[in-house]
Each structure stands twice: as structure tokens, then as C-alpha cells.
Design a protein around this motif. Structure first.
Motif, PDB file in Angstrom:
ATOM      1  N   GLN A 120       0.850  -1.179   0.000  1.00  0.00           N
ATOM      2  CA  GLN A 120       0.000   0.000   0.000  1.00  0.00           C
ATOM      3  C   GLN A 120       0.890   1.235   0.000  1.00  0.00           C
ATOM      4  OE1 GLN A 120      -2.006  -0.684   3.732  1.00  0.00           O
ATOM      5  NE2 GLN A 120      -0.566   0.618   4.834  1.00  0.00           N
ATOM      6  N   PRO A 121       0.355   2.382  -0.406  1.00  0.00           N
ATOM      7  CA  PRO A 121       1.157   3.618  -0.347  1.00  0.00           C
ATOM      8  C   PRO A 121       1.497   3.968   1.097  1.00  0.00           C
ATOM      9  CG  PRO A 121      -0.761   3.884  -1.763  1.00  0.00           C
ATOM     10  CD  PRO A 121      -0.956   2.597  -1.038  1.00  0.00           C
ATOM     11  N   ILE A 122       2.747   4.327   1.331  1.00  0.00           N
ATOM     12  CA  ILE A 122       3.215   4.649   2.682  1.00  0.00           C
ATOM     13  C   ILE A 122       3.838   6.035   2.648  1.00  0.00           C
ATOM     14  CG2 ILE A 122       4.775   3.985   4.553  1.00  0.00           C
ATOM     15  CD1 ILE A 122       4.642   1.123   3.500  1.00  0.00           C
ATOM     16  N   ASP A 123       3.356   6.908   3.486  1.00  0.00           N
ATOM     17  CA  ASP A 123       3.945   8.241   3.641  1.00  0.00           C
ATOM     18  C   ASP A 123       5.157   8.090   4.562  1.00  0.00           C
ATOM     19  OD1 ASP A 123       4.653  10.822   4.131  1.00  0.00           O
ATOM     20  OD2 ASP A 123       2.634  11.534   4.610  1.00  0.00           O
ATOM     21  N   LEU A 124       6.358   8.220   4.005  1.00  0.00           N
ATOM     22  CA  LEU A 124       7.556   7.979   4.792  1.00  0.00           C
ATOM     23  C   LEU A 124       7.740   9.018   5.888  1.00  0.00           C
ATOM     24  CD1 LEU A 124      10.088   6.907   1.989  1.00  0.00           C
ATOM     25  CD2 LEU A 124       8.640   5.477   3.450  1.00  0.00           C
ATOM     26  N   VAL A 125       7.311  10.246   5.653  1.00  0.00           N
ATOM     27  CA  VAL A 125       7.422  11.261   6.703  1.00  0.00           C
ATOM     28  C   VAL A 125       6.516  10.909   7.879  1.00  0.00           C
ATOM     29  CG1 VAL A 125       7.022  13.696   7.268  1.00  0.00           C
ATOM     30  CG2 VAL A 125       8.103  13.063   5.095  1.00  0.00           C
ATOM     31  N   GLN A 126       5.283  10.519   7.577  1.00  0.00           N
ATOM     32  CA  GLN A 126       4.366  10.128   8.650  1.00  0.00           C
ATOM     33  C   GLN A 126       4.877   8.889   9.379  1.00  0.00           C
ATOM     34  OE1 GLN A 126       1.617  11.961   9.584  1.00  0.00           O
ATOM     35  NE2 GLN A 126       1.665  10.582  11.352  1.00  0.00           N
ATOM     36  N   LEU A 127       5.481   7.965   8.621  1.00  0.00           N
ATOM     37  CA  LEU A 127       6.065   6.771   9.234  1.00  0.00           C
ATOM     38  C   LEU A 127       7.165   7.164  10.216  1.00  0.00           C
ATOM     39  CD1 LEU A 127       6.511   3.655   9.342  1.00  0.00           C
ATOM     40  CD2 LEU A 127       8.081   3.940   7.418  1.00  0.00           C
ATOM     41  N   ALA A 128       8.014   8.105   9.821  1.00  0.00           N
ATOM     42  CA  ALA A 128       9.094   8.544  10.713  1.00  0.00           C
ATOM     43  C   ALA A 128       8.522   9.250  11.941  1.00  0.00           C
ATOM     44  CB  ALA A 128      10.040   9.463   9.946  1.00  0.00           C
ATOM     45  N   LEU A 129       7.479  10.087  11.754  1.00  0.00           N
ATOM     46  CA  LEU A 129       6.869  10.786  12.893  1.00  0.00           C
ATOM     47  C   LEU A 129       6.264   9.799  13.878  1.00  0.00           C
ATOM     48  CD1 LEU A 129       5.153  13.757  10.993  1.00  0.00           C
ATOM     49  CD2 LEU A 129       7.100  13.910  12.553  1.00  0.00           C
ATOM     50  N   ASP A 130       5.563   8.805  13.368  1.00  0.00           N
ATOM     51  CA  ASP A 130       4.953   7.815  14.259  1.00  0.00           C
ATOM     52  C   ASP A 130       6.017   7.033  15.026  1.00  0.00           C
ATOM     53  OD1 ASP A 130       2.527   8.632  13.300  1.00  0.00           O
ATOM     54  OD2 ASP A 130       2.301   6.968  11.871  1.00  0.00           O
ATOM     55  N   THR A 131       7.112   6.692  14.359  1.00  0.00           N
ATOM     56  CA  THR A 131       8.178   5.951  15.034  1.00  0.00           C
ATOM     57  C   THR A 131       8.795   6.780  16.154  1.00  0.00           C
ATOM     58  OG1 THR A 131       8.672   4.758  12.984  1.00  0.00           O
ATOM     59  CG2 THR A 131      10.364   4.739  14.696  1.00  0.00           C
ATOM     60  N   VAL A 132       9.059   8.052  15.850  1.00  0.00           N
ATOM     61  CA  VAL A 132       9.622   8.937  16.880  1.00  0.00           C
ATOM     62  C   VAL A 132       8.659   9.079  18.051  1.00  0.00           C
ATOM     63  CG1 VAL A 132      10.313  11.326  17.338  1.00  0.00           C
ATOM     64  CG2 VAL A 132      11.121  10.169  15.276  1.00  0.00           C
ATOM     65  N   ALA A 133       7.364   9.193  17.741  1.00  0.00           N
ATOM     66  CA  ALA A 133       6.377   9.330  18.815  1.00  0.00           C
ATOM     67  C   ALA A 133       6.356   8.084  19.709  1.00  0.00           C
ATOM     68  CB  ALA A 133       5.000   9.598  18.217  1.00  0.00           C
ATOM     69  N   ARG A 134       6.439   6.898  19.103  1.00  0.00           N
ATOM     70  CA  ARG A 134       6.399   5.667  19.899  1.00  0.00           C
ATOM     71  C   ARG A 134       7.623   5.537  20.810  1.00  0.00           C
ATOM     72  NH1 ARG A 134       4.292   3.422  15.156  1.00  0.00           N
ATOM     73  NH2 ARG A 134       6.367   2.741  14.479  1.00  0.00           N
ATOM     74  N   LEU A 135       8.774   5.997  20.358  1.00  0.00           N
ATOM     75  CA  LEU A 135      10.009   5.788  21.111  1.00  0.00           C
ATOM     76  C   LEU A 135      10.445   7.019  21.907  1.00  0.00           C
ATOM     77  CD1 LEU A 135      12.002   3.750  18.436  1.00  0.00           C
ATOM     78  CD2 LEU A 135      10.980   2.903  20.537  1.00  0.00           C
ATOM     79  N   THR A 136       9.650   8.073  21.872  1.00  0.00           N
ATOM     80  CA  THR A 136       9.997   9.256  22.665  1.00  0.00           C
ATOM     81  C   THR A 136      10.046   8.957  24.160  1.00  0.00           C
ATOM     82  OG1 THR A 136       9.162  10.809  21.003  1.00  0.00           O
ATOM     83  CG2 THR A 136       9.258  11.596  23.276  1.00  0.00           C
ATOM     84  N   PRO A 137       9.098   8.196  24.730  1.00  0.00           N
ATOM     85  CA  PRO A 137       9.223   7.885  26.166  1.00  0.00           C
ATOM     86  C   PRO A 137      10.537   7.174  26.502  1.00  0.00           C
ATOM     87  CG  PRO A 137       7.010   7.381  25.404  1.00  0.00           C
ATOM     88  CD  PRO A 137       7.817   7.692  24.182  1.00  0.00           C
ATOM     89  N   LEU A 138      10.955   6.244  25.680  1.00  0.00           N
ATOM     90  CA  LEU A 138      12.223   5.561  25.939  1.00  0.00           C
ATOM     91  C   LEU A 138      13.382   6.552  25.872  1.00  0.00           C
ATOM     92  CD1 LEU A 138      13.941   2.996  26.315  1.00  0.00           C
ATOM     93  CD2 LEU A 138      13.889   2.700  23.823  1.00  0.00           C
ATOM     94  N   ALA A 139      13.355   7.458  24.867  1.00  0.00           N
ATOM     95  CA  ALA A 139      14.435   8.441  24.740  1.00  0.00           C
ATOM     96  C   ALA A 139      14.454   9.387  25.941  1.00  0.00           C
ATOM     97  CB  ALA A 139      14.265   9.225  23.435  1.00  0.00           C
ATOM     98  N   GLU A 140      13.258   9.835  26.418  1.00  0.00           N
ATOM     99  CA  GLU A 140      13.214  10.733  27.574  1.00  0.00           C
ATOM    100  C   GLU A 140      13.724  10.052  28.824  1.00  0.00           C
ATOM    101  OE1 GLU A 140       9.186  11.977  27.690  1.00  0.00           O
ATOM    102  OE2 GLU A 140       9.433  13.539  26.136  1.00  0.00           O
ATOM    103  N   SER A 141      13.426   8.756  28.975  1.00  0.00           N
ATOM    104  CA  SER A 141      13.913   8.043  30.162  1.00  0.00           C
ATOM    105  C   SER A 141      15.432   7.931  30.166  1.00  0.00           C
ATOM    106  CB  SER A 141      13.282   6.654  30.231  1.00  0.00           C
ATOM    107  OG  SER A 141      13.749   5.837  29.148  1.00  0.00           O
ATOM    108  N   ARG A 142      16.068   7.991  29.010  1.00  0.00           N
ATOM    109  CA  ARG A 142      17.522   7.915  28.921  1.00  0.00           C
ATOM    110  C   ARG A 142      18.147   9.285  28.659  1.00  0.00           C
ATOM    111  NH1 ARG A 142      19.693   2.954  28.262  1.00  0.00           N
ATOM    112  NH2 ARG A 142      21.467   3.878  27.140  1.00  0.00           N
ATOM    113  N   GLU A 143      17.312  10.352  28.741  1.00  0.00           N
ATOM    114  CA  GLU A 143      17.777  11.723  28.539  1.00  0.00           C
ATOM    115  C   GLU A 143      18.415  11.898  27.158  1.00  0.00           C
ATOM    116  OE1 GLU A 143      20.341  12.795  31.718  1.00  0.00           O
ATOM    117  OE2 GLU A 143      18.819  12.496  33.272  1.00  0.00           O
ATOM    118  N   ILE A 144      17.749  11.332  26.150  1.00  0.00           N
ATOM    119  CA  ILE A 144      18.219  11.424  24.766  1.00  0.00           C
ATOM    120  C   ILE A 144      17.323  12.387  24.012  1.00  0.00           C
ATOM    121  CG2 ILE A 144      18.710  10.139  22.635  1.00  0.00           C
ATOM    122  CD1 ILE A 144      20.483   9.349  24.949  1.00  0.00           C
ATOM    123  N   ASP A 145      17.930  13.280  23.230  1.00  0.00           N
ATOM    124  CA  ASP A 145      17.168  14.218  22.402  1.00  0.00           C
ATOM    125  C   ASP A 145      16.828  13.521  21.081  1.00  0.00           C
ATOM    126  OD1 ASP A 145      16.031  16.313  21.102  1.00  0.00           O
ATOM    127  OD2 ASP A 145      17.877  17.482  20.850  1.00  0.00           O
TER     128      ASP A 145
END
Length: 427
Positions: free
Chosen positions: A274-299
Motif C-alpha cells: 500500500q502507499p506509505i507516507d515515509l514522513v508520517q512513518l518517521a513521525l509515528d516511530t519517533v512518537a512511539r520511542l519518545t518515552p524511551l528516549a526521555e527516560s535515557r535523557e536522549i534528544d
């Protein structure tokens, strides 16, 4: 070769016959000129205009008992008179001669022939003997090459077929167009492939079954921990439950990765593209892993968002990006950065994940996609399966996944390159 031999023999026969005919005809001519008491010579005889090679002429010399010349066929040739009957080799100022002398009671007859005539005959005979071989050698090589090409053509096709097989192909090598002499060898290869196929299939089943069997008790343990947490009153006991829960979470994650890897190994049919918007895919991935990054103090963030649409299975692309970004976050020290960028260049789109971690040593780079391989530092969390899963998913989607050290400083760059399409994203 038999045909060539027959043709060469016929050619040699014709050449030798013509040569011998000319030589013997000239001998007949000279005998006719010298018979009798007349003083005719080849130069002044009645057939002096007949075509012949002057070198083939005999030199006839006849002396009486007193040594007075009776006949000299070539007065300009001075060959000394021999006293005894027999053959001799005589050299004059210009030529070498083979001489036969017949000394009788009333005269001496001496017949001489230029030695170059014999040399020409020998050279001609040698050439005529060597000519068939000279012709036969290159023709034989060409013929042999053609025969080998004809015979080996099927074997060459078999070699091309085997060389072009995918590394994951386990179906038997076809033997329909294989030379009979090679069939046992190809059958042995197919037997080995069948054994390997069975072994890999048992391995896949084992991993899949083991993952399924482990998921149930791990889920049960998680439920029991949740029940104990609601009932406990001891803070220290709650801390131990938290540690146990974290261990079960890691084991559950490992089982899930093993199950996913087993499915990729089994080459299950990918979900419908199916058509995949790569920008939206990247945004969703960052959103899912933001809690993990914040817990490790990663920007963690996105630095570039070029519009790009790819065709493929969304689940596979999510697996790829999740593993790449999670790896970057896990290996980046606190206060570090992980940047995600979507870059379009021509018909290709590249999703880059840049971190400021320790990177990977050059000698370890070829092994990063191996299963259970963990690059230094070894004390980081992880199972060593994330990159192997990402690589398998990328191959199934026809994408290219690479890792390289950053050139602008410490850290690693993970790149996923996919083919884009001109489809537009629906609003």
C-alpha cells in the motif's frame, strides 16, 4: 579430421603428381635431344621454345679416348672430366653439381645435374608433407572447440542456472537438460539441498514452537506479578516485583523477536502493499520511542521531512524503523542526540537515523546484521536480534539497509533506501 585428412591427401597427390610430371617430362625432352650423334642442345634444339625450367637441364659431356670433346650440351659450363666410372660431387665457380661418369674403352660420357634441383625437390616434398599438418592443426582446434561448445552447452546452462539461484532457494536443481554424465552429480547436490531444507525447516519450527510455548508462561507470570503488586504492602517487595517484571518484559520482547525472525525465515507472504507516507512513518516511530528516549535523557527528533511515498507493507517498514531508532537510543549515552531525516534524491528516498553514540568498530561492521551479535559496548541492553530482523524485513520489501560511521563526528548513521512513487498522499 577424417574429411580433412582425405582432402589433404588428395591435395598432396595432385601437387606431387604435377611436380613429378613436369620434372619427368623435361627428362624425356632432354633424352630426345641427346640421343644420336647430332650436336643439338636444349638452347638450340628444335623445341628450344618449349616451357621448362633451365635449372632442370642435364649437362652432357662426351670425350673420345684422346680426351677430345665430342659433345658439350652447355659449352659455358666447365665441369672437369672424371677418370673413373661412378658418382661424384663437383663444385664450380657458380654451382654445385652431381656428376655421373661412364668411362669406356673408346669414350667417356659424363652427365651432370645442378644440386639446386635436388634441393628444390626436397623442399617441395617437405612442404607438401607439412602442408596438411599445418592446415589440419588450426582446423582441428576450431573443430574441437565447436564440438566442446556443443557438448558443454547444456552444462554451461546448468552452471548459469545454479549461479543465478537465490541464496535462500531450496528447490531442487532441474535435471531435464543436464548431460547424462552430470546427472549423478546434480542428483547428489539435490540430495544435499533436500537435507539442508529439512534441517532449516526443523530449525524454523523449533524457533516458532519455542516462541509460542514461552509466550504463555511469560504472560501468566506477568498477570501474577500484577496481582501481587495490588496486594503487597512492602515497598522493598514492590521494588523486587518491578525488577522481576522488567526481566519478564525483556524475555517477552526476546520471544517476540524470535517469533518474528522465524516468520521472516519461513518466507511468509508479505502483507498487501500500500502507499506509505515515509514522513508520517518517521513521525509515528519517533512518537512511539519518545518515552524511551526521555527516560535515557536522549534528544530524539526529526531534522528533515522531504515528502516521499513508497509502496510496500507498512508493518515491515514499522519493524525496520522501530529497530533502527531503538538501537540508536539504546547505544547513545545520556544527553546525546538521535536525529531522524527523510531525504529524497531522484527516484529514491533515504531515511537516515544519526546518533552520537560510540559507533561500531571497523572490524565488527561486517557482522552487525548477524543474529545475536552485539557490538561493543556489550553492557548495553538488547538481544542482538534487532538489526537482523530489520535486515530481513528490508530484503522482503526490496529496500537497502546500510550502516556507516558518521563523518562529522562520533556516532553511527543507519540508512534505509527505498524506491519512491509519484502517488500523492490523500488529504
Amino acid at each position: 579430421m577424417a574429411i580433412i585428412g582425405v582432402c589433404a591427401a588428395a591435395t598432396s597427390y595432385l601437387l606431387v603428381r604435377n611436380e613429378a610430371s613436369d620434372f619427368l617430362d623435361n627428362q624425356l625432352r632432354q633424352i630426345a635431344l641427346y640421343v644420336g650423334e647430332t650436336r643439338s642442345s636444349p638452347a638450340t634444339g628444335p623445341d628450344s621454345g618449349a616451357p621448362h625450367d633451365p635449372e632442370d637441364d642435364f649437362v652432357i659431356q662426351v670425350w673420345d679416348v684422346a680426351g677430345k670433346p665430342l659433345r658439350l650440351s652447355h659449352p659455358d659450363v666447365d665441369i672437369p672430366r672424371q677418370q673413373a666410372t661412378g658418382f661424384a660431387d663437383i663444385s664450380t665457380a657458380r654451382e654445385n653439381w652431381r656428376v655421373y661418369t661412364l668411362a669406356t674403352s673408346n669414350r667417356t660420357v659424363q652427365v651432370s645435374q645442378d644440386m639446386s634441383v635436388r634441393q628444390e625437390l626436397a623442399a617441395s616434398a617437405a612442404l607438401q608433407a607439412a602442408l596438411p599438418i599445418i592446415v589440419l592443426l588450426p582446423l582441428s582446434l576450431l573443430t574441437l572447440s565447436w564440438i566442446i561448445d556443443r557438448i558443454m552447452a547444456r552444462l554451461n546452462r546448468l552452471a548459469v542456472t545454479v549461479a543465478s539461484r537465490d541464496a535462500r532457494a531450496d528447490d531442487p536443481v532441474p535435471i531435464d537438460d543436464v548431460p547424462a554424465e552430470i546427472v549423478p552429480f546434480v542428483s547428489s547436490i539435490n540430495l544435499v539441498l533436500a537435507r539442508l531444507r529439512a534441517l532449516l525447516e526443523r530449525q524454523r519450527r523449533f524457533i516458532s514452537d519455542a516462541a509460542h510455548e514461552l509466550r504463555t508462561p511469560l504472560s501468566a507470570l506477568q498477570i501474577q506479578i500484577d496481582n501481587l503488586r495490588h496486594d503487597d504492602r512492602d515497598r522493598r517487595f514492590s521494588q523486587r516485583l518491578t525488577e522481576l517484571e522488567a526481566g519478564i518484559a525483556r524475555a517477552t520482547g526476546l520471544v517476540g523477536k524470535l517469533l518474528r525472525l522465524a516468520r521472516y525465515d519461513a518466507q511468509e507472504t508479505a502483507p498487501a502493499p500500500q502507499p506509505i507516507d515515509l514522513v508520517q512513518l518517521a513521525l509515528d516511530t519517533v512518537a512511539r520511542l519518545t518515552p524511551l528516549a526521555e527516560s535515557r535523557e536522549i534528544d530524539l527528533g526529526i531534522t528533515r521531512q522531504d515528502e516521499a511515498i513508497a509502496i510496500g507493507a507498512l508493518a515491515d517498514f514499522e519493524v525496520i524503523l522501530d529497530n533502527l531508532v531503538e538501537n540508536a537510543v539504546q547505544y547513545t549515552p545520556p544527553s546525546g542526540t538521535v536525529d531522524v531525516a527523510v531525504i529524497v534524491a531522484g527516484q529514491d528516498a533515504r531515511i537516515e537515523i544519526r546518533d552520537t553514540g560510540p559507533g561500531i568498530a571497523e572490524e565488527e561492521m561486517p557482522r552487525v546484521f548477524e543474529r545475536f551479535f552485539r557490538a561493543r559496548p556489550q553492557d548495553s541492553e538488547g538481544s542482538g536480534l534487532g538489526l537482523a530482523i530489520a535486515k530481513a524485513a528490508a530484503e522482503r520489501q526490496g529496500a537497502r539497509l546500510t550502516l556507516a560511521m558518521r563523518e562529522d563526528g562520533p556516532g553511527l548513521v543507519a540508512s534505509l533506501v527505498v524506491r519512491t512513487t509519484l502517488l500523492s498522499v490523500p488529504a
